[in-house]
Enzyme design. Structure first.
Site, PDB file in Angstrom:
ATOM      1  N   HIS A   6       0.425   5.687  -3.546  1.00  0.00           N
ATOM      2  CA  HIS A   6       1.160   5.396  -1.809  1.00  0.00           C
ATOM      3  C   HIS A   6       2.468   6.946  -1.945  1.00  0.00           C
ATOM      4  O   HIS A   6       3.621   7.025  -1.738  1.00  0.00           O
ATOM      5  CB  HIS A   6       1.737   4.274  -1.950  1.00  0.00           C
ATOM      6  CG  HIS A   6       2.421   4.096  -1.011  1.00  0.00           C
ATOM      7  ND1 HIS A   6       3.069   4.993  -0.271  1.00  0.00           N
ATOM      8  CD2 HIS A   6       2.361   3.121   0.410  1.00  0.00           C
ATOM      9  CE1 HIS A   6       3.276   4.476   1.139  1.00  0.00           C
ATOM     10  NE2 HIS A   6       3.293   3.956   1.336  1.00  0.00           N
ATOM     11  N   GLU A  62      -1.584   9.332   1.541  1.00  0.00           N
ATOM     12  CA  GLU A  62      -1.879   7.880   0.597  1.00  0.00           C
ATOM     13  C   GLU A  62      -3.407   8.081  -0.146  1.00  0.00           C
ATOM     14  O   GLU A  62      -4.705   8.121   0.875  1.00  0.00           O
ATOM     15  CB  GLU A  62      -1.760   6.748   0.709  1.00  0.00           C
ATOM     16  CG  GLU A  62       0.363   7.127   1.254  1.00  0.00           C
ATOM     17  CD  GLU A  62       0.280   5.515   2.050  1.00  0.00           C
ATOM     18  OE1 GLU A  62       0.930   5.436   3.382  1.00  0.00           O
ATOM     19  OE2 GLU A  62      -0.117   4.661   1.222  1.00  0.00           O
TER      20      GLU A  62
HETATM   21  O1  TA6 Z   1       1.173   2.766   3.321  1.00  0.00           O
HETATM   22  C1  TA6 Z   1       1.711   2.201   4.809  1.00  0.00           C
HETATM   23  C2  TA6 Z   1       2.144   1.144   4.894  1.00  0.00           C
HETATM   24  O2  TA6 Z   1       1.579   0.160   4.975  1.00  0.00           O
HETATM   25  C3  TA6 Z   1       2.925   1.114   5.632  1.00  0.00           C
HETATM   26  O3  TA6 Z   1       2.952  -0.231   6.652  1.00  0.00           O
HETATM   27  C4  TA6 Z   1       4.773   0.564   5.244  1.00  0.00           C
HETATM   28  O4  TA6 Z   1       4.741  -0.641   5.476  1.00  0.00           O
HETATM   29  C5  TA6 Z   1       4.647   1.329   3.937  1.00  0.00           C
HETATM   30  O5  TA6 Z   1       3.436   1.447   3.775  1.00  0.00           O
HETATM   31  C6  TA6 Z   1       5.771   0.947   3.304  1.00  0.00           C
HETATM   32  O6  TA6 Z   1       5.270   0.026   2.920  1.00  0.00           O
HETATM   33  P1  TA6 Z   1       7.280  -0.919   1.740  1.00  0.00           P
HETATM   34  O7  TA6 Z   1       6.358  -2.145   1.705  1.00  0.00           O
HETATM   35  O8  TA6 Z   1       6.914   0.156   0.717  1.00  0.00           O
HETATM   36  O9  TA6 Z   1       7.980  -1.115   2.740  1.00  0.00           O
END
Ligand code: TA6
Length: 304
Positions: free
Chosen positions: A171, A274
């Protein structure tokens, strides 16, 4: 969850000038890697790359100044490992978003270097706490290789007697000068799911521009995309292997205000691009089989 002994880590895996361990923010153990082409930092908590600075370039990764560095909480920035599910758990919404790998203490497995490259491998295997969340036996390794690029390889081995189904993501939080003047190239014509509307879209038209909250999963993507940062005058080349999804995320104004581990004014300086296998790219591994998803990051100064 106990903290590994830093002195022991340095004795076993440290190499003067190339690999060193220290207690980072919150006292969490961090491996600092150096080499002729740059430097990077990896947190053993979460198996998370926290920093990457190629020689002659500004840092490539963003970490929020309000990030938590506490056991049991995710670290907001760098390259979190989302595993064995991406996003919300498919059935049980009370389980942690993006799985549990980023909330575990990983073990050092190997550390080596050569004239050009510095390379470490971390491991995570099933335990009572992971089986309570996901009743399977597994071996997960994260290999971080620092040479002319930064390469990250996430390998899942199914040590169970039954097939397991996973979704996953590296991510990556990229640091940009101004996200409104940053575009993602290489996703033109690609189908995507918009997580904000729940809609599937037939095709991205041209480069991806970010002018509001953006949360998209691109399907069947090419092995490479470029993040063009007009402000820093560079492109970040994001290349990958065995990853069929690319997620593009920026929380913009309102969502930024709702995240207590993120500064409300920080969204212009970051863009997540990501490397993932999510939604229809969820994969099933037979017993004994393994799968490696890999990412590499390279910074290129723009000449024009
Ligand atoms: O990768 C995008 C995502 O899934 C968004 O929906 C957002 O929530 C982000 O990840 C961050 O997630 P987190 O659980 O680290 O706050």
């Amino acid at each position: 969850m106990s903290l590994p002994d830093i002195n022991q880590l340095n004795k076993r895996f440290g190499s003067a000038g190339r690999i060193a361990f220290r207690a980072g923010a919150g006292g969490l153990p961090v491996a600092a890697l150096a080499g002729p082409h740059g430097a990077c930092e990896v947190s053993l908590y979460g198996g998370q790359v926290l920093g990457y600075k190629p020689l002659g370039h500004a840092p490539v990764l963003f970490v929020s100044r309000k990030a938590w560095h506490e056991i049991g909480k995710p670290i907001r920035g760098g390259i979190p490992v989302c595993w064995p599910w991406f996003g919300a758990h498919p059935a049980e919404k009370n389980k942690p978003a993006h799985g549990f790998a980023r909330l575990q203490m990983w073990s050092m497995l190997t550390a080596e270097y050569s004239a050009q490259m510095t390379d470490i491998k971390l491991g995570l295997c099933d335990s009572e706490s992971t089986r309570a969340l996901w009743p399977h036996a597994f071996d997960l390794t994260l290999r971080v290789i620092l040479d002319t690029t930064l390469r990250v390889e996430l390998t899942t081995r199914n040590c169970d007697k039954a097939p397991v189904t996973i979704s996953e993501a590296l991510h990556t939080y990229l640091l940009v000068r101004d996200v409104a003047h940053t575009t993602v190239l290489g996703l033109d014509g690609v189908r995507y799911f918009d997580a904000l509307t729940g809609q599937e879209h037939a095709a991205q038209k041209g480069a991806v521009h970010v002018h509001g909250e953006t949360d998209r999963v691109y399907h069947d993507t090419n092995p490479e995309c470029r993040v063009d940062d007009a402000g820093l005058g560079r492109q970040i080349v994001v290349a990958k292997r065995n990853s069929h999804s690319t997620v593009v995320w920026n929380p913009w104004i309102e969502k930024s205000k709702r995240m207590s581990d993120f500064g409300a004014d920080e969204y212009p300086q970051m863009l997540c691009v990501e490397t993932a296998n999510a939604r229809q790219a969820t994969l099933t591994l037979p017993p004994g089989e393994q799968h490696t998803m890999a990412l590499s990051l390279r910074a290129d100064l723009k000449t024009t």
